[in-house]
Design an enzyme around this catalytic site. Structure first.
Site, PDB file in Angstrom:
ATOM      1  N   ASP A 196      70.200  17.178 125.161  1.00 35.62           N
ATOM      2  CA  ASP A 196      69.849  16.994 126.564  1.00 35.62           C
ATOM      3  C   ASP A 196      69.103  18.231 127.072  1.00 35.62           C
ATOM      4  OD1 ASP A 196      69.484  15.964 129.019  1.00 35.62           O
ATOM      5  OD2 ASP A 196      71.595  15.820 129.558  1.00 35.62           O
ATOM      6  N   CYS A 209      69.336  19.899 130.636  1.00 35.72           N
ATOM      7  CA  CYS A 209      70.524  19.484 131.372  1.00 35.72           C
ATOM      8  C   CYS A 209      70.748  20.666 132.312  1.00 35.72           C
ATOM      9  CB  CYS A 209      71.679  19.340 130.408  1.00 35.72           C
ATOM     10  SG  CYS A 209      73.164  18.757 131.206  1.00 35.72           S
ATOM     11  N   ASN A 245      79.212  13.437 131.298  1.00 36.43           N
ATOM     12  CA  ASN A 245      79.689  14.429 132.268  1.00 36.43           C
ATOM     13  C   ASN A 245      78.729  14.623 133.441  1.00 36.43           C
ATOM     14  OD1 ASN A 245      77.683  15.778 130.927  1.00 36.43           O
ATOM     15  ND2 ASN A 245      78.897  17.552 130.366  1.00 36.43           N
ATOM     16  N   HIS A 289      74.302  17.231 138.808  1.00 38.87           N
ATOM     17  CA  HIS A 289      74.336  17.636 137.400  1.00 38.87           C
ATOM     18  C   HIS A 289      73.743  16.504 136.564  1.00 38.87           C
ATOM     19  CE1 HIS A 289      76.879  18.431 133.543  1.00 38.87           C
ATOM     20  NE2 HIS A 289      75.707  19.030 133.465  1.00 38.87           N
ATOM     21  N   HIS A 332      70.728  24.538 131.976  1.00 38.13           N
ATOM     22  CA  HIS A 332      71.670  25.226 131.091  1.00 38.13           C
ATOM     23  C   HIS A 332      71.570  24.791 129.621  1.00 38.13           C
ATOM     24  CE1 HIS A 332      74.830  22.406 133.158  1.00 38.13           C
ATOM     25  NE2 HIS A 332      74.388  21.809 132.095  1.00 38.13           N
ATOM     26  N   ASN A 333      70.572  23.972 129.297  1.00 42.98           N
ATOM     27  CA  ASN A 333      70.263  23.661 127.888  1.00 42.98           C
ATOM     28  C   ASN A 333      68.765  23.885 127.688  1.00 42.98           C
ATOM     29  OD1 ASN A 333      72.852  22.626 127.589  1.00 42.98           O
ATOM     30  ND2 ASN A 333      72.188  20.664 126.778  1.00 42.98           N
ATOM     31  N   HIS A 377      78.656  27.751 131.794  1.00 41.18           N
ATOM     32  CA  HIS A 377      77.958  26.661 132.493  1.00 41.18           C
ATOM     33  C   HIS A 377      78.906  25.633 133.098  1.00 41.18           C
ATOM     34  CE1 HIS A 377      79.015  24.017 129.254  1.00 41.18           C
ATOM     35  NE2 HIS A 377      78.157  23.078 129.576  1.00 41.18           N
TER      36      HIS A 377
END
Lengths: 474, 136
Positions: A94, A97, A201, A234, A322-323, A397
């Site tokens: 992802d 993400c 998530n 998110h 964060h990815n 994260h």
């Protein structure tokens, strides 16, 4: 756990060089969190990443780390540009993400009267995109524009406001994207999904500011008082990003082999090879798609709020991936060096003055957005010089899973979850209550402990705490 | 009759093992496992047929691509698989998927990608077995 680990200081554990590791591993955690981290394959995966060519300093796992595929989730690895590699498995499927936070000018006491209506309106307007098509249908030609221009495209189309741009990481448009490097298959998966939340998530949450730790920094970020309403989004680059990662992992494996790798999922290409450059251009395109995706979701959130609060203003605080892999400068042995920093479930934390930070925030540090679970706090932190020194400008994260989805659904019933949310006075609008059970708070580590360690270790300082009032999930 | 698939614990992703008396049956069992993730165990009707072909230089890459096709059909075509009929010949795999339009179901789950993490395909005597971690 077979890996030998030594403790360096209160919150730093080291996995010494062994079995062909090029650098040692470092795990940032308290005793309590380390107890959980050592129970799955996280340390093995830290070790595997440390074996990759051209890795610099340490293979790092953050306090929320858990076993992933290839690299752990909560992992950070920086590579030398000349000698190093780029690996989709160390970024995650992802791509981009990430998290976006909006701060409103509404107070809880006004908002709460319309909470249910606003939440239902958001649920109606923001598709999960799972098994259904999003309302934002775009043409094949237009998708190229999204991939290259990200948020800039969205604003030109009338979604959001021009002031939003400077509050996105990289202005919501990473330079060096090349849409030609994104396959037809990836486009096919992404076409129907732009502007949708996704499953797992991913979530959208309405929150109240519950505590402010650092009044000055909070104020600069637009978080002014306790009881202020915020919205957290998110989500990532949806099927498009997942397919980009999958495509390139398979091409890299073909080109550079995998039999020498500690884990087949860690296929890579040298950063400066044609294939490495192609992947980076495709990854950046997927990242721009991710920024545009969160931007469209934000637009729907603003629209939903305006229906019930016509004059309300929802200001974009920040949007952070964060990815992702980023080219960033750090001091190595007293010398500034440009590195390719892979973050897989880790948030960038840059100290005051860095050029990457929006100018309005630059004197203070980069905003760090750490979502908790649907029943616990989320946090805003601020980046530090210490993070630049010890963690390649990164911190945690999220809460980080501790329980598998299968055990969560065995141990927690949908009724248990509904009851817990009711008791905490959190409204839930979910497409699948059974899906929500997979994400129940008890399936995660304690986010309060995660951010406490970040703060005490100094790799991300506490700014504000946000409490959920309503949660939307696919 | 042997068990076709079972789910195992994994901190964050979905991990399963699948079984079959032949390699064809093994892949068919994997399609059932993936279908059960997407449908959260719901029964999916089978009015639609889709055919795919993949090439794999080894059984693991064949399996990876096979699952990737199921995810692609779900995301891009709005097709949810119920079962598959598989024919493996050497390095080529042909599959016919039976399933339905995903809009006809509520409460579906998504899969981001298959992964090579902890993946194996093995043939121990009469039985084929594989293990897969899906990024969800």
């Amino acid at each position: 756990m077979k890996e030998k680990v030594k403790r360096i200081s209160e919150y730093i554990y080291e996995l010494p060089k062994q079995d062909g590791m090029n650098v040692p591993g470092r795990i940032f955690a308290s005793d309590k969190l380390f107890e959980k981290i050592k129970n799955d394959l996280t340390l093995q995966q830290v070790k595997n990443v440390a074996k990759l060519q051209g890795i610099v300093g340490y293979s790092i796992a953050m306090m929320d780390a858990h076993q992933g595929y290839g690299a752990p989730v909560g992992g950070v690895a920086a590579f030398d540009i000349k000698r190093g590699v780029v690996s989709p498995g160390v970024i995650g499927f992802d791509i981009n993400c990430g998290v976006r936070l909006l701060a409103s000018d509404l107070d809880k006491k006004d908002f709460i009267k319309k909470r249910k209506d606003v939440l239902k309106e958001i649920y109606k307007n923001v598709p999960s995109g799972v098994g259904k098509k999003s309302d934002f249908r775009i043409s094949q030609k237009e998708i190229d524009d999204v991939l290259v221009r990200g948020v800039e495209w969205a604003i030109e189309k009338g979604f959001g406001e021009s002031r939003d741009i400077e509050y996105c990481e990289d202005n919501g448009k990473i330079e060096g994207a090349d849409s030609k490097k994104v396959s037809a298959k990836a486009r096919g998966r992404g076409m129907n999904q732009l502007g949708s939340l996704g499953a797992g998530n991913h979530f959208l949450e309405i929150q109240e500011v519950e505590k402010i730790y650092d009044k000055k920094t909070a104020g600069i970020f637009g978080i002014n008082n306790v009881g202020q309403i915020t919205v957290m989004i998110h989500s990532g680059s949806r099927g498009l990003g997942h397919q980009v990662a999958s495509d390139y992992m398979q091409i890299m494996e073909k080109e550079y082999g995998w039999k020498h790798l500690p884990d087949r999922q860690l296929a890579y290409a040298p950063i400066e090879s044609p294939l490495g450059k192609d992947y980076i251009a495709a990854m950046r395109s997927a990242a721009n798609f991710g920024f545009a995706n969160r931007h469209l979701i934000m637009h729907q959130v603003r629209k939903s709020f305006t229906k019930y609060f016509p004059k309300c203003d929802l200001k974009l605080v920040y949007d952070v991936a964060h990815n992702i892999a980023k080219f960033e400068e750090y001091e190595i042995n007293g010398k500034k060096k440009l590195l390719c920093v892979h973050r897989k479930g880790a948030t960038r934390s840059l100290g005051p003055g860095r050029k990457e930070i929006p100018s309005a925030y630059r004197k203070f540090g980069s905003p760090i957005l750490i979502p908790g679970t649907m029943g616990t706090y989320s946090y805003v932190l601020v980046g530090t010089k210490k993070a630049e020194e010890i963690s390649f400008g990164s911190t945690a994260h999220g809460a980080g899973r501790v329980m598998s989805r299968s055990s969560a659904s065995k141990q927690i019933t949908p009724e248990d979850l509904s009851k817990e949310m009711r008791e905490k006075d959190i409204l839930l609008e979910v497409g699948s209550l059974r899906g929500a059970v997979d994400e129940a708070p008890s399936a995660y580590k304690d986010v309060n402990e995660v951010v406490r360690v970040s703060d005490e270790l100094g790799i991300g300082k506490l700014v504000a705490r946000l409490k959920p009032l309503g949660v939307v999930k696919g | 009759m042997i068990k076709k698939f079972e789910f195992l614990g994994h901190t964050s992703e979905v991990k399963f093992r699948a079984y079959g008396k032949s390699v064809n049956e093994l892949f068919e069992s994997c399609a059932l496992a993936v279908s059960s993730v997407l449908s959260r165990g719901m029964k999916i009707k089978e009015p639609i047929k889709k055919e795919i072909n993949v090439y794999g230089k080894d059984k693991e890459s064949m399996l990876y691509k096979f699952i990737e096709e199921i995810i692609y059909l779900f995301d891009a075509d709005g097709f949810i698989v119920s079962k598959a009929k598989v024919n493996v010949e050497g390095k080529s795999l042909n599959a016919v998927f039976y399933g339905d339009e995903s809009v006809n179901y509520k409460d579906l789950d998504a899969i981001k990608s298959p992964t090579y993490a902890e993946m194996y395909v093995k043939n121990n005597g009469k039985k084929w077995e594989c293990q897969v971690v899906l990024d969800v």
